[in-house]
Motif scaffolding. Structure first.
Motif, PDB file in Angstrom:
ATOM      1  N   VAL A 410       0.882  -1.167   0.000  1.00 41.03           N
ATOM      2  CA  VAL A 410       0.000   0.000   0.000  1.00 41.03           C
ATOM      3  C   VAL A 410       0.920   1.217   0.000  1.00 41.03           C
ATOM      4  CG1 VAL A 410      -1.793   1.277   1.234  1.00 41.03           C
ATOM      5  CG2 VAL A 410      -1.802  -1.231   1.252  1.00 41.03           C
ATOM      6  N   SER A 411       0.965   1.927  -1.124  1.00 44.09           N
ATOM      7  CA  SER A 411       1.907   3.038  -1.255  1.00 44.09           C
ATOM      8  C   SER A 411       1.321   4.385  -0.853  1.00 44.09           C
ATOM      9  CB  SER A 411       2.429   3.120  -2.698  1.00 44.09           C
ATOM     10  OG  SER A 411       1.365   3.216  -3.622  1.00 44.09           O
ATOM     11  N   ARG A 412       0.002   4.469  -0.796  1.00 45.24           N
ATOM     12  CA  ARG A 412      -0.639   5.712  -0.361  1.00 45.24           C
ATOM     13  C   ARG A 412      -2.007   5.391   0.212  1.00 45.24           C
ATOM     14  NH1 ARG A 412      -1.189  10.514  -4.643  1.00 45.24           N
ATOM     15  NH2 ARG A 412       1.079  10.180  -4.601  1.00 45.24           N
ATOM     16  N   GLN A 413      -2.375   6.102   1.261  1.00 43.46           N
ATOM     17  CA  GLN A 413      -3.694   5.897   1.845  1.00 43.46           C
ATOM     18  C   GLN A 413      -4.193   7.197   2.452  1.00 43.46           C
ATOM     19  OE1 GLN A 413      -2.866   2.790   4.692  1.00 43.46           O
ATOM     20  NE2 GLN A 413      -2.259   4.212   6.291  1.00 43.46           N
ATOM     21  N   PRO A 414      -5.496   7.428   2.470  1.00 46.49           N
ATOM     22  CA  PRO A 414      -6.041   8.647   3.063  1.00 46.49           C
ATOM     23  C   PRO A 414      -5.856   8.668   4.576  1.00 46.49           C
ATOM     24  CG  PRO A 414      -7.617   7.636   1.563  1.00 46.49           C
ATOM     25  CD  PRO A 414      -6.522   6.634   1.798  1.00 46.49           C
ATOM     26  N   ASP A 415      -5.823   9.850   5.106  1.00 47.90           N
ATOM     27  CA  ASP A 415      -5.750  10.045   6.544  1.00 47.90           C
ATOM     28  C   ASP A 415      -6.924   9.342   7.224  1.00 47.90           C
ATOM     29  OD1 ASP A 415      -5.113  11.031   9.050  1.00 47.90           O
ATOM     30  OD2 ASP A 415      -6.216  12.897   8.740  1.00 47.90           O
ATOM     31  N   GLY A 416      -6.619   8.610   8.282  1.00 50.91           N
ATOM     32  CA  GLY A 416      -7.672   7.952   9.051  1.00 50.91           C
ATOM     33  C   GLY A 416      -7.870   6.492   8.737  1.00 50.91           C
ATOM     34  N   LEU A 417      -7.208   5.979   7.693  1.00 50.48           N
ATOM     35  CA  LEU A 417      -7.336   4.566   7.346  1.00 50.48           C
ATOM     36  C   LEU A 417      -6.042   3.828   7.667  1.00 50.48           C
ATOM     37  CD1 LEU A 417      -9.166   4.598   3.890  1.00 50.48           C
ATOM     38  CD2 LEU A 417     -10.158   4.530   6.193  1.00 50.48           C
ATOM     39  N   ASP A 418      -6.187   2.595   8.107  1.00 50.77           N
ATOM     40  CA  ASP A 418      -5.066   1.662   8.292  1.00 50.77           C
ATOM     41  C   ASP A 418      -5.323   0.521   7.315  1.00 50.77           C
ATOM     42  OD1 ASP A 418      -3.234  -0.251   9.072  1.00 50.77           O
ATOM     43  OD2 ASP A 418      -3.641  -0.067  11.211  1.00 50.77           O
ATOM     44  N   VAL A 419      -4.456   0.369   6.311  1.00 58.07           N
ATOM     45  CA  VAL A 419      -4.729  -0.540   5.193  1.00 58.07           C
ATOM     46  C   VAL A 419      -3.549  -1.470   4.954  1.00 58.07           C
ATOM     47  CG1 VAL A 419      -5.468  -0.698   2.775  1.00 58.07           C
ATOM     48  CG2 VAL A 419      -6.022   1.357   4.119  1.00 58.07           C
ATOM     49  N   VAL A 420      -3.829  -2.730   4.725  1.00 58.82           N
ATOM     50  CA  VAL A 420      -2.849  -3.682   4.204  1.00 58.82           C
ATOM     51  C   VAL A 420      -3.470  -4.348   2.987  1.00 58.82           C
ATOM     52  CG1 VAL A 420      -1.644  -4.127   6.368  1.00 58.82           C
ATOM     53  CG2 VAL A 420      -3.638  -5.515   5.760  1.00 58.82           C
TER      54      VAL A 420
END
Length: 507
Positions: A410-420
């Motif tokens: 995951v190279s970019r994610q919005p503020d507030g999310l925890d992503v795998v």
């Protein structure tokens, strides 16, 4: 609460174990994934751990229907729904467990005193019954042997009963389970072998100053491993490697074992301003949420410590016990809340980030009547009350059913999310925790160099203050399936946990 910043470490096997990305809000709220496979994910990242906990928590006796001499139907049903890929039998209970007391005709099995947890174990549930449960729910059994009581004198004998066991007894247990010609098992009516492939030598050996020291434990691990593998060369062995033991255990016993085990039972509450214990979390929901959203950092620090202790040794790790330990009624009422479910989603995401070396892992004990850190709660008396899944188990079930074979970035994610992210063939899987208690997060989903042709979202969205019990288990924290919008954008509800399946193709 903003997403945590980058915390990177070089992986033991050449990969990188990083924390959640620094958020980049570029106006599009992009969630960008690189589909290139990084490392293979083990199928055993969502295992369960079963230990007879006596008077403390009826984890085994309460799950067994003594009137029918069978597992409780409601326990089987909910466990099959949970679908653990592996189940572990043992724990410190193994220090005084003599496996032959739990085989053969049930009317001839002697009861035993549970030296740690109190009470009497009937031994109506033993090797055969445990393997039967595993087979019914599709799990691989993992058995923890009596490792000469891990050197703990207090567990070696009670009255005239010797409770410690040596390498020979462990090897005979392997043969009983796996040797096609084992006469003892056949005499008990089980002709076919059970093929129990995973065995653990030593449990929390380093946690007791009255147990084995490192050098003794390492030497005896080699002794046990040789004896057990002589009974079945195909078995997979797990040695104890916590408390700074990893490098030396790998050096002495590494050629004889396939994994090193460690545990992490921790209180994520703030010592300066505790809000999770007792019922205080209900009075201060904002502060409790902040504490729970940061809990993953404690498990991350523990995993990193063990990884660093390994040094240059390339041996997989097994987190065979892990859960919150919060003071309160029945070990922390807050763990029945959906806020804890989101917290555990972050912990499971972190386990996946360490998946280059972490190959066996759990985040809960399996079942019981009292402890809130169980995955499955068994109401007693039974009556019309049925076993149900705790929040941690609902997240484990969601992730377990929607995960790929290889981790991706995951190279970019919005503020507030925890992503795998992970991938299997042309399907990309995202595990997403919205760490915002009251705010939804919009994301435009992009797979680098690929087109998202279609997608499905499996989502648990609940008020963080909602708590599950046998009264509402079917009505709260349920998983809802929806198609991904045609513009490949998604609004992740506040305090939600989601698993996305995306079908991709070349541009």
């Amino acid at each position: 609460m903003a997403a945590a910043g980058v915390v990177a470490a070089t992986g033991v096997f050449g990969g990188a174990a990083a924390g959640p990305l620094e958020a980049r809000d570029d106006g599009e709220r992009s969630l960008v994934v690189d589909p290139k496979p990084l490392f293979e994910l083990s199928p055993y990242l969502y295992m369960q751990f079963m230990e007879p906990l006596g008077a403390t928590d009826g984890s085994v006796e309460a799950a067994w229907d003594h009137a029918r001499d069978e597992w409780r139907e409601d326990v089987l049903e909910v466990t099959r729904d949970l679908a653990p890929p592996m189940m572990r039998w043992g724990g410190i209970f193994a220090d005084f467990y003599r496996w032959r007391e739990g085989i053969g005709p049930r009317e001839q099995r002697p009861p035993m005193l549970n030296l740690l947890w109190g009470g009497i174990e009937s031994n109506q549930v033993g090797t055969g019954e445990f393997v039967e449960l595993c087979r019914y729910v599709g799990a691989q059994p993992l058995v923890c042997v009596n490792f000469e009581s891990d050197g703990r004198v207090q567990y070696m004998k009670t009255g005239n009963s010797v409770r410690t066991a040596d390498a020979r007894e462990a090897a005979e247990w392997v043969a009983y389970c796996n040797d096609p010609d084992n006469r003892e098992r056949k005499a008990h009516g089980q002709g076919a072998p059970w093929d129990v492939t995973h065995w653990q030598i030593g449990n929390e050996t380093s946690y007791d100053t009255h147990g084995f020291d490192l050098e003794t434990a390492a030497r005896k691990t080699v002794e046990f491993a040789k004896a057990m593998r002589a009974a079945d060369p195909a078995i997979q062995l797990i040695a104890w490697g916590d408390s700074g033991w990893a490098a030396r255990m790998a050096e002495v016993a590494g050629e004889h074992v396939q994994y090193l085990a460690f545990h992490h039972m921790f209180d994520p509450d703030s010592p300066q301003r505790p809000v999770l214990r007792g019922e205080q979390y209900r009075r201060e929901p904002d502060a409790a949420w902040e504490q729970l959203m940061a809990a993953w950092q404690l498990t991350d620090a523990k995993i990193r410590t063990v990884r660093e202790n390994l040094g240059a040794h390339k041996i997989p790790l097994a987190l065979t016990e892990c859960h919150f330990v919060i003071p309160g009624r029945d070990r922390g009422d807050v763990l029945a809340s959906w806020a804890a479910g989101v917290s555990y989603a972050r912990i499971l995401n972190n386990h996946q980030r360490h998946g280059d070396v972490l190959k066996i892992a759990t985040a809960a004990d399996f079942c019981g009547t009292r402890w809130q850190n169980n995955a499955v709660i068994i109401p007693t008396p039974k009556g019309n009350n049925r076993a149900y899944l705790q929040p941690v188990a609902r997240v484990m079930r969601l992730y377990r059913h929607h995960i790929g074979s290889h981790a991706i970035t995951v190279s970019r994610q919005p503020d507030g999310l925890d992503v795998v992210a992970s991938r299997r063939g042309d399907t990309v899987y995202l595990h997403v925790a919205n760490t915002q208690r009251t705010r939804s997060v919009h994301a435009s989903i992009q797979i680098a160099g690929q087109v998202v042709r279609s997608g499905r979202v499996f989502e648990i969205a609940e008020d963080p203050s909602v708590e599950v019990s046998y009264l509402n288990a079917a009505d709260v924290m349920t998983t809802r399936e929806r198609p991904l919008a045609t513009d490949r954008a998604w609004e992740f509800p506040a305090a939600s946990v989601s698993a996305l399946e995306l079908q991709i193709g070349s541009m």
